[in-house]
Design an enzyme around this catalytic site. Structure first.
Site, PDB file in Angstrom:
ATOM      1  N   ARG A 109       0.674  -1.208   0.064  1.00 57.13           N
ATOM      2  CA  ARG A 109       0.000   0.021  -0.061  1.00 57.13           C
ATOM      3  C   ARG A 109       0.887   1.225   0.013  1.00 57.13           C
ATOM      4  NH1 ARG A 109      -4.285   0.131   4.381  1.00 57.13           N
ATOM      5  NH2 ARG A 109      -2.892   0.563   5.592  1.00 57.13           N
ATOM      6  N   LYS A 208      -2.781   6.314   1.616  1.00 56.33           N
ATOM      7  CA  LYS A 208      -2.502   6.877   3.258  1.00 56.33           C
ATOM      8  C   LYS A 208      -1.543   8.114   3.052  1.00 56.33           C
ATOM      9  CE  LYS A 208      -3.200   4.374   7.312  1.00 56.33           C
ATOM     10  NZ  LYS A 208      -4.574   4.018   7.493  1.00 56.33           N
ATOM     11  N   GLU A 244     -17.118   6.082   4.059  1.00 57.48           N
ATOM     12  CA  GLU A 244     -16.362   5.561   5.396  1.00 57.48           C
ATOM     13  C   GLU A 244     -16.204   6.682   6.425  1.00 57.48           C
ATOM     14  OE1 GLU A 244     -11.934   4.942   5.004  1.00 57.48           O
ATOM     15  OE2 GLU A 244     -11.954   5.445   3.060  1.00 57.48           O
TER      16      GLU A 244
HETATM   17  C1  LIG Z   1      -5.826   3.487   7.600  1.00 58.68           C
HETATM   18  C2  LIG Z   1      -7.297   3.843   7.181  1.00 58.68           C
HETATM   19  C3  LIG Z   1      -8.219   2.876   7.328  1.00 58.68           C
HETATM   20  C4  LIG Z   1      -8.165   1.532   7.710  1.00 58.68           C
HETATM   21  O1  LIG Z   1      -7.173   0.807   7.064  1.00 58.68           O
HETATM   22  P1  LIG Z   1      -6.404  -0.497   7.975  1.00 58.68           P
HETATM   23  O2  LIG Z   1      -5.351  -1.046   6.906  1.00 58.68           O
HETATM   24  O3  LIG Z   1      -7.723  -1.354   8.143  1.00 58.68           O
HETATM   25  O4  LIG Z   1      -5.899  -0.022   8.970  1.00 58.68           O
HETATM   26  C5  LIG Z   1      -9.560   3.384   6.888  1.00 58.68           C
HETATM   27  N1  LIG Z   1      -9.728   4.599   6.482  1.00 58.68           N
HETATM   28  C6  LIG Z   1      -8.762   5.516   6.465  1.00 58.68           C
HETATM   29  C7  LIG Z   1      -9.046   6.813   5.931  1.00 58.68           C
HETATM   30  C8  LIG Z   1      -7.533   5.021   6.923  1.00 58.68           C
HETATM   31  O5  LIG Z   1      -6.598   6.231   6.575  1.00 58.68           O
END
Ligand SMILES: *Cc1c(COP(=O)(O)O)cnc(C)c1O
Length: 361
Positions: A109, A208, A244
């Site tokens: 990622r 991210k 989300e």
């Molecule tokens: C990191 C994150 C998540 C969750 O991702 P995981 O890999 O399950 O920890 C969900 N939404 C956002 C905006 C994030 O930054």
């Protein structure tokens, strides 16, 4: 240094008896493990690795004492937010060995994000190795089995002098960590946000990026002031589909179907999300990735959120335009069952048949 010699002498009934230990008893930092929330506890070491233009790849990674870092005031990260973060956890098994959960997924990622942000990223092997070294150097901060985890935060940031609007010439990959307990102890009461948006098509909501969270502070702060625990964002184009939370993915359950919004650029492709989809399929649920109209939320039997920090958490209520709907909670829910299974695998209590965990010591 830990003495790894397997032979020990123990005084038993006034006689020295040779006993064989396969492992040393783990040593722990002086932490009140049961009072840990999701906050920073300063650990011993962090891992730093650099890349300067002209280098072929990231190299010379080293463990250094955890502490402040020096940056040029005109660095890409400080001026233009050229940076990425990751989040994953190390857990202790009942036998005190340490497990990482799918670290190569975080590495991949980060590579994807680096591509979108025109950054050079460490290889998957370098990423996983750095995380491993960071955890092992801070072993005494990994909470005892069942009492929390070591949250690991890798960063990839544009460093070095750079005033022009262009990618940085230098990058730093840094890994630090902190022991953590439960992320969110209370109920999850979501307020649907219909003014602010988290992500736009073509933007960076699907990676991210370090800029993902600060723009949501405003709606999040407003929702918290009204007593909610998080916001639920709608898509920026139509404003009619759920996407989300501020830092977690969302699922809805109806009958035998578990649905979550398709991760096609405006949804962060969570590793917990991916794992839950695989576990739910294994439980016999029909798992669907699709656009989720807000109306379906009012028709769902269960709603739950996922993320590394919270793992899986049932949503207690959702409020939209003055209307509130409440959902089932507790261990008897599908979310409760998924939580038990996932944390069981992560902590080595349930056999990992999927090859998700990596023993690192
Ligand atoms: C990191 C994150 C998540 C969750 O991702 P995981 O890999 O399950 O920890 C969900 N939404 C956002 C905006 C994030 O930054």
């Amino acid at each position: 240094m830990v003495d790894r010699s397997p032979v020990r002498y123990r005084l038993v009934n006034s006689k020295f008896t040779v006993v064989t230990y396969s492992r040393e008893k783990a040593e722990y930092a002086n932490v009140n493990w049961d009072e840990l929330g999701f906050a920073l506890t300063k650990i011993d070491y962090m891992y730093v690795m650099n890349f300067t233009q002209g280098d072929e790849k990231f190299s010379h990674g080293t463990l250094t004492r955890f502490g402040n870092i020096e940056l040029c005031p005109s660095s890409g990260i400080l001026n233009y937010g050229q940076g990425l973060f990751e989040g994953l956890k190390a857990y202790r098994k009942a036998d005190e060995r340490i497990l990482l959960f799918r670290p190569e997924e975080n590495a991949l990622r980060m590579k994807m994000g680096a591509d979108r942000m025109c950054m050079t990223s460490p290889t998957v092997e370098q990423f996983v190795d750095s995380v491993r070294k960071t955890v092992l150097a801070n072993k005494r901060w990994v909470p005892p089995h069942g009492r929390g985890s070591l949250y690991i935060r890798p960063l990839l940031i544009g460093t070095g002098p750079n005033l022009g609007v262009k990618p940085a010439f230098e990058y730093t990959f840094l890994v630090y960590a902190s022991p953590v307990g439960s992320y969110n102890k209370g109920e999850l009461n979501l307020l649907v946000e219909d003014k602010f948006h988290r992500a736009t098509p073509g933007g960076t909501g699907g990676i991210k990026a370090v800029t993902n969270y600060s723009p949501v502070y405003k709606p999040l702060t407003q929702a918290k002031a009204k007593g909610f625990s998080d916001v639920l964002f709608l898509d920026a184009l139509s404003g009619s589909h759920i996407e989300e939370g501020s830092a977690c993915n969302i699922f809805i359950l109806k009958g035998n179907v578990i649905s979550t919004p398709t991760a096609d650029g405006t949804i962060l492709p969570g590793i917990t999300r991916k794992s839950i989809m695989e576990l739910a399929s294994g439980f016999g649920y029909q798992v669907e990735e699709r656009a989720l109209p807000i109306d379906e939320v009012f028709d769902a039997e269960e709603v739950f959120c996922t993320g590394t920090a919270m793992v899986v958490k049932p949503v207690a209520s959702i409020t939209y335009q003055g209307k509130t709907i409440e959902y089932k909670q507790g261990e008897e829910t599908v979310a409760g069952r998924l939580y038990a299974t996932l944390t069981g695998i992560q902590t080595g209590v349930i056999e990992d048949k999927l090859g998700w965990t990596m023993t690192i010591d």
